[in-house]
Design an enzyme around this catalytic site. Structure first.
Site, short mmCIF file in Angstrom:
data_model
loop_
_atom_site.label_atom_id
_atom_site.label_comp_id
_atom_site.label_asym_id
_atom_site.label_seq_id
_atom_site.Cartn_x
_atom_site.Cartn_y
_atom_site.Cartn_z
CB SER A 120 5.34 -8.53 6.43
OG SER A 120 6.32 -7.66 6.91
CE1 TYR A 144 4.64 -5.45 2.51
CE2 TYR A 144 5.92 -5.23 4.54
CZ TYR A 144 5.55 -5.97 3.42
OH TYR A 144 6.09 -7.20 3.22
CE LYS A 148 2.63 -8.45 2.03
NZ LYS A 148 2.50 -9.42 0.94
#
Ligand code: UDP
Length: 330
Positions: A120, A144, A148
């Protein structure tokens, strides 16, 4: 060959599973349907679906031992929401990092050699300059993005001890829908910008802008919206590249065009022909002001050529899908 697609009942996963299957591959989707849609199984008759968690060793061992022809895993499943990750950081570490580690260990144990990873733009944090290329420092500002990046960091080490070759694709903002209107974006609850704007257009409700005081030209966040079919095609190219023995690595994947929330809103008004009412709200925690990709490396290395770059086209496709599926998949 057979390709295992985790999260193939979700938005990006389903469009990609279909694109891979259309190339003559056997595709198995592994999805626990927590956020994916059971109805997608019926929409993709050529794809096999297995219900379960990608972090469940028993299920993985079962799949990898019975389906010996699996040579690649495309890993979409996981938790994907920046805002939610601020409220539930440990869940993001457990699911996205620890769960993915389990999947990678089982791949190594069963000699599944190729791994395509959904990474991402959130791994970059606050952009120091745009467009963001692969050399840009990665300093995530939300759990988040951290989760990743942690997987990205681990992949070379695992490869060094028998883990799979990998290509990680750092998505900027996936948007739009399949051109034929079969597959599109349905989340419950919906948190993403374009579906929220279009839902407001469809229902006459107000759309909330999260923050109008960012250091951008019009004060709203700028993102890089990439058409879901262009994104899916990048996975097809990554799969073929790994099979050819291409080097492992990471690619940024976006349109390279910056669009503020106000620009998306204006474009949606043009596409729908509807006035969309707006409420200016406070910032959403965890949102960086600007994320715009340089995708030069993937264009050069994998010959990726986006076909649907125009924001109006992306919104037209999303709008067609929403009008055909006003209540989601049913
Ligand atoms: N956003 C907004 N209203 C919404 C949904 C999103 O203003 O109803 C903003 C969000 O704060 C961010 C941008 O739109 O600045 C893109 O958000 P999205 O959740 O679509 O993607 P993200 O960039 O977080 O992955």
């Amino acid at each position: 060959m057979t390709v295992l697609v985790t999260g193939g009942a979700g938005y990006i996963g389903s469009v990609t599973a279909r694109a891979i299957e259309a190339r003559g591959e056997h595709v198995i989707v592994l999805d626990n349907f927590s956020t994916g849609h059971r109805q997608i199984e019926g929409l993709l008759p050529g794809v096999d679906f297995i219900e379960g968690d990608y972090s469940d060793r028993d299920i993985l061992q079962n799949i990898f031992s019975k389906k010996r022809a699996i040579d690649a895993v495309i890993h979409f499943a996981g938790m994907t929401l920046v805002g939610e990750s601020m409220d539930r950081p440990s869940d993001y570490v457990r699911m996205n990092f620890v769960g993915t580690l389990t999947l990678l260990e089982e791949m190594a144990a069963r000699n599944v050699h190729h791994f395509i990873f959904s990474s991402s733009a959130a791994t970059f944090g606050v952009a120091e300059q745009v467009p963001i290329d692969e050399k840009h420092p990665q300093r995530p500002i939300n759990p988040y993005g951290w989760s990743k990046k942690a997987v990205e960091d681990l992949l070379p080490y695992l490869k060094g001890v028998g883990g799979p070759a990998y290509i990680g694709l750092r998505y900027f903002n996936a948007a739009g829908a399949a051109r034929d209107g079969l597959l599109g974006e349905v989340h419950r609850p919906e948190t993403h910008l374009i579906p929220n704007i279009l839902n407001a257009a469809l229902t006459g409700s107000a759309f909330h802008i999260f923050g109008t005081d960012y250091p951008t030209d019009d004060g709203t966040c700028e993102r890089d919206y990439i058409h879901i079919e262009d994104l899916a095609e990048a996975h097809v190219l990554a799969l073929y590249a790994l099979r050819r023995g291409h080097d492992s690595g990471f690619y940024n994947l976006g349109n390279g065009q910056r669009a503020s929330i106000l620009r998306v809103l204006e474009t949606a008004r043009c596409v729908t022909g509807l006035s969309i009412s707006v409420i200016e709200s406070i910032r959403r925690p965890g949102d960086p002001p600007i994320l715009v990709a340089s995708s030069d490396r993937i264009k050069h290395d994998l010959n990726w050529k986006p076909q649907r770059e125009d924001l109006a086209v992306i919104i037209e496709d999303a709008w067609r899908f929403l009008r055909e599926h006003p209540d989601g998949y049913r």
